[in-house]
Design a protein around this motif. Sequence first.
Motif, PDB file in Angstrom:
ATOM      1  N   LYS A 108     -40.278 -24.701 -23.318  1.00 53.55           N
ATOM      2  CA  LYS A 108     -41.538 -25.424 -23.444  1.00 53.55           C
ATOM      3  C   LYS A 108     -42.396 -24.793 -24.544  1.00 53.55           C
ATOM      4  O   LYS A 108     -42.998 -25.501 -25.354  1.00 53.55           O
ATOM      5  CB  LYS A 108     -42.278 -25.432 -22.111  1.00 53.55           C
ATOM      6  N   GLN A 111     -43.456 -26.959 -27.860  1.00 59.43           N
ATOM      7  CA  GLN A 111     -44.800 -27.508 -27.649  1.00 59.43           C
ATOM      8  C   GLN A 111     -45.490 -27.982 -28.925  1.00 59.43           C
ATOM      9  O   GLN A 111     -46.346 -28.860 -28.877  1.00 59.43           O
ATOM     10  CB  GLN A 111     -45.683 -26.515 -26.906  1.00 59.43           C
ATOM     11  N   ASN A 169     -40.565 -37.853 -31.000  1.00 59.99           N
ATOM     12  CA  ASN A 169     -40.248 -38.509 -29.727  1.00 59.99           C
ATOM     13  C   ASN A 169     -39.211 -37.729 -28.916  1.00 59.99           C
ATOM     14  O   ASN A 169     -39.323 -37.607 -27.697  1.00 59.99           O
ATOM     15  CB  ASN A 169     -39.770 -39.946 -29.986  1.00 59.99           C
ATOM     16  N   ARG A 194     -40.824 -34.788 -27.244  1.00 61.64           N
ATOM     17  CA  ARG A 194     -41.657 -35.214 -26.109  1.00 61.64           C
ATOM     18  C   ARG A 194     -40.804 -35.485 -24.873  1.00 61.64           C
ATOM     19  O   ARG A 194     -41.169 -35.125 -23.758  1.00 61.64           O
ATOM     20  CB  ARG A 194     -42.472 -36.448 -26.484  1.00 61.64           C
ATOM     21  N   LYS A 195     -39.648 -36.097 -25.066  1.00 56.11           N
ATOM     22  CA  LYS A 195     -38.739 -36.348 -23.939  1.00 56.11           C
ATOM     23  C   LYS A 195     -38.224 -35.026 -23.359  1.00 56.11           C
ATOM     24  O   LYS A 195     -38.123 -34.872 -22.140  1.00 56.11           O
ATOM     25  CB  LYS A 195     -37.570 -37.219 -24.377  1.00 56.11           C
ATOM     26  N   LYS A 228     -40.999 -33.399 -21.396  1.00 54.18           N
ATOM     27  CA  LYS A 228     -41.188 -34.068 -20.105  1.00 54.18           C
ATOM     28  C   LYS A 228     -40.117 -33.617 -19.102  1.00 54.18           C
ATOM     29  O   LYS A 228     -40.414 -33.344 -17.938  1.00 54.18           O
ATOM     30  CB  LYS A 228     -41.143 -35.583 -20.276  1.00 54.18           C
ATOM     31  N   ALA A 229     -38.865 -33.518 -19.558  1.00 57.79           N
ATOM     32  CA  ALA A 229     -37.785 -33.053 -18.685  1.00 57.79           C
ATOM     33  C   ALA A 229     -38.011 -31.602 -18.277  1.00 57.79           C
ATOM     34  O   ALA A 229     -37.767 -31.220 -17.121  1.00 57.79           O
ATOM     35  CB  ALA A 229     -36.437 -33.217 -19.383  1.00 57.79           C
ATOM     36  N   ASP A 264     -40.953 -30.117 -18.034  1.00 60.90           N
ATOM     37  CA  ASP A 264     -42.054 -30.143 -17.051  1.00 60.90           C
ATOM     38  C   ASP A 264     -41.543 -30.536 -15.666  1.00 60.90           C
ATOM     39  O   ASP A 264     -41.958 -29.956 -14.659  1.00 60.90           O
ATOM     40  CB  ASP A 264     -43.151 -31.113 -17.488  1.00 60.90           C
ATOM     41  N   THR A 265     -40.649 -31.498 -15.637  1.00 59.28           N
ATOM     42  CA  THR A 265     -40.076 -31.924 -14.354  1.00 59.28           C
ATOM     43  C   THR A 265     -39.273 -30.780 -13.722  1.00 59.28           C
ATOM     44  O   THR A 265     -39.378 -30.535 -12.518  1.00 59.28           O
ATOM     45  CB  THR A 265     -39.177 -33.162 -14.540  1.00 59.28           C
ATOM     46  N   THR A 291     -41.701 -28.291 -12.317  1.00 65.25           N
ATOM     47  CA  THR A 291     -42.311 -28.825 -11.099  1.00 65.25           C
ATOM     48  C   THR A 291     -41.353 -28.717  -9.916  1.00 65.25           C
ATOM     49  O   THR A 291     -41.762 -28.330  -8.813  1.00 65.25           O
ATOM     50  CB  THR A 291     -42.739 -30.289 -11.307  1.00 65.25           C
TER      51      THR A 291
END
Length: 138
Positions: free
Chosen positions: A64, A68, A73, A76-77, A80-81, A83-84, A87
């Motif tokens: 990340k 960052q 694009n 960004r994908k 997002k993965a 971040d998931t 989480t």
Amino acid sequence: MSTHDDLFDGILLAEERFRGEGYSEGFESGKSRGLLEGRRHGACHGAKLSTEISFYHGFAITWKCLLQNNTDNKSRKRLKALDTLMTLVQSSPHDDPQSAALQEDVEKIRAKFRQVCSMLNAPTDFKDYIKTSEGTSF
């Protein structure tokens, strides 16, 4: 004659009494040894799982940070993965070893890690990351 009979009864019943005492002692010894071995196995398995989960978290944080500042694009994908993945790691019940959802959550984390690795063109085997030249891990 009853003293004489009691003496022979004691001799004849000694085998049965010693067998019962031996069984009881063996059962208690086996029970305590089993508990010790179970604790040792659980601690070892828990340490391995903790190492794996911690690695996934560190892996996601590192990537990340590296991605960052990219605005394309594809990045960004990937972010997002990542971040998931973070989480999933943070929300999993890895603090509660008796959680019924622990195994399912770990499988989800592993699947998301493989997906992220695929997106990053990185090796997917967690063990590949912790090998050293001496053959030992941290």
